[in-house]
Motif scaffolding. Structure first.
Motif, PDB file in Angstrom:
ATOM      1  N   THR A   1      65.376  24.021  40.077  1.00 57.99           N
ATOM      2  CA  THR A   1      65.278  23.960  41.533  1.00 57.99           C
ATOM      3  C   THR A   1      64.545  22.712  41.999  1.00 57.99           C
ATOM      4  O   THR A   1      64.598  22.373  43.171  1.00 57.99           O
ATOM      5  CB  THR A   1      64.527  25.190  42.076  1.00 57.99           C
ATOM      6  N   GLY A   2      63.835  22.039  41.096  1.00 60.33           N
ATOM      7  CA  GLY A   2      63.049  20.878  41.487  1.00 60.33           C
ATOM      8  C   GLY A   2      61.736  21.260  42.154  1.00 60.33           C
ATOM      9  O   GLY A   2      61.091  20.431  42.776  1.00 60.33           O
ATOM     10  N   LEU A   3      61.345  22.535  42.025  1.00 58.26           N
ATOM     11  CA  LEU A   3      60.115  23.026  42.642  1.00 58.26           C
ATOM     12  C   LEU A   3      59.162  23.566  41.593  1.00 58.26           C
ATOM     13  O   LEU A   3      59.575  23.888  40.479  1.00 58.26           O
ATOM     14  CB  LEU A   3      60.435  24.155  43.632  1.00 58.26           C
ATOM     15  N   ARG A   4      57.911  23.652  41.989  1.00 55.90           N
ATOM     16  CA  ARG A   4      56.936  24.349  41.151  1.00 55.90           C
ATOM     17  C   ARG A   4      56.060  25.203  42.051  1.00 55.90           C
ATOM     18  O   ARG A   4      55.882  24.914  43.232  1.00 55.90           O
ATOM     19  CB  ARG A   4      56.114  23.377  40.313  1.00 55.90           C
ATOM     20  N   LEU A   5      55.551  26.275  41.494  1.00 54.36           N
ATOM     21  CA  LEU A   5      54.699  27.205  42.229  1.00 54.36           C
ATOM     22  C   LEU A   5      53.253  26.957  41.809  1.00 54.36           C
ATOM     23  O   LEU A   5      52.923  27.027  40.630  1.00 54.36           O
ATOM     24  CB  LEU A   5      55.100  28.659  41.920  1.00 54.36           C
ATOM     25  N   ARG A   6      52.421  26.665  42.811  1.00 49.43           N
ATOM     26  CA  ARG A   6      50.992  26.448  42.550  1.00 49.43           C
ATOM     27  C   ARG A   6      50.221  27.594  43.208  1.00 49.43           C
ATOM     28  O   ARG A   6      50.372  27.849  44.395  1.00 49.43           O
ATOM     29  CB  ARG A   6      50.535  25.108  43.109  1.00 49.43           C
ATOM     30  N   VAL A   7      49.411  28.293  42.396  1.00 48.83           N
ATOM     31  CA  VAL A   7      48.586  29.396  42.892  1.00 48.83           C
ATOM     32  C   VAL A   7      47.135  28.995  42.666  1.00 48.83           C
ATOM     33  O   VAL A   7      46.733  28.699  41.532  1.00 48.83           O
ATOM     34  CB  VAL A   7      48.906  30.713  42.138  1.00 48.83           C
ATOM     35  N   ASP A   8      46.355  28.961  43.749  1.00 48.97           N
ATOM     36  CA  ASP A   8      44.951  28.562  43.589  1.00 48.97           C
ATOM     37  C   ASP A   8      44.096  29.773  43.205  1.00 48.97           C
ATOM     38  O   ASP A   8      44.605  30.881  43.031  1.00 48.97           O
ATOM     39  CB  ASP A   8      44.423  27.856  44.843  1.00 48.97           C
ATOM     40  N   GLY A   9      42.808  29.590  43.100  1.00 51.19           N
ATOM     41  CA  GLY A   9      41.893  30.618  42.606  1.00 51.19           C
ATOM     42  C   GLY A   9      41.789  31.859  43.470  1.00 51.19           C
ATOM     43  O   GLY A   9      41.433  32.924  42.982  1.00 51.19           O
ATOM     44  N   VAL A  10      42.103  31.763  44.769  1.00 55.67           N
ATOM     45  CA  VAL A  10      42.018  32.929  45.647  1.00 55.67           C
ATOM     46  C   VAL A  10      43.378  33.568  45.874  1.00 55.67           C
ATOM     47  O   VAL A  10      43.515  34.491  46.663  1.00 55.67           O
ATOM     48  CB  VAL A  10      41.364  32.568  47.007  1.00 55.67           C
TER      49      VAL A  10
END
Length: 140
Positions: free
Chosen positions: A70-79
């Protein structure tokens, strides 16, 4: 709770008719159940994802086909806040290493010999006595 509903609009996909298809959302190599929802000529992917911190590449698999980037990435931060972002382009691959090529002596002889004599020069460069004579001439 099953996770957070992630919805990715697919603006480059044009569909005819309405349908809901089973799919897999691949976060790196982890496959999650997903749905491809086709309505009003547009498509979107819906899946429940975990809010564990980290970064994962997003790919999609529909039916029995292979993964589609898809050319995307999922970024999940600490909260647990999630951001879908475009993957920056990777640098171009390095050029392949050059082959070792002929020995240095053969290279020097080739520079001084016409192309028509190259096979003869190559055979002569393998004779130890001629190599010593040629080296002594070059050192003067």
């Amino acid at each position: 709770m099953r996770g957070v509903l992630l919805t990715l609009e697919q603006p480059t996909v044009h569909v005819h008719g309405d349908a809901v298809l089973d799919a897999r959302l691949l976060l790196d190599s982890f496959a999650l159940p997903a749905r491809l929802v086709c309505r009003d000529g547009a498509a979107r992917v819906e899946a429940f994802v975990s809010s564990l911190a980290g970064t994962s590449r997003i790919d999609l698999r529909i039916g029995g086909g292979g993964p589609v980037r898809t050319g995307l990435r999922l970024r999940v931060d600490g909260v647990g806040a999630m951001t879908a972002e475009a993957v920056p382009p990777s640098p171009p691959p390095a050029p392949p290493a050059r082959a070792a090529g002929p020995p240095r002596l053969v290279q020097r002889i080739r520079r001084r010999a016409p192309a028509s004599l190259e096979p003869l020069v190559h055979r002569m460069s393998r004779v130890p006595a001629l190599r010593r004579a040629y080296r002594s001439l070059l050192s003067r």
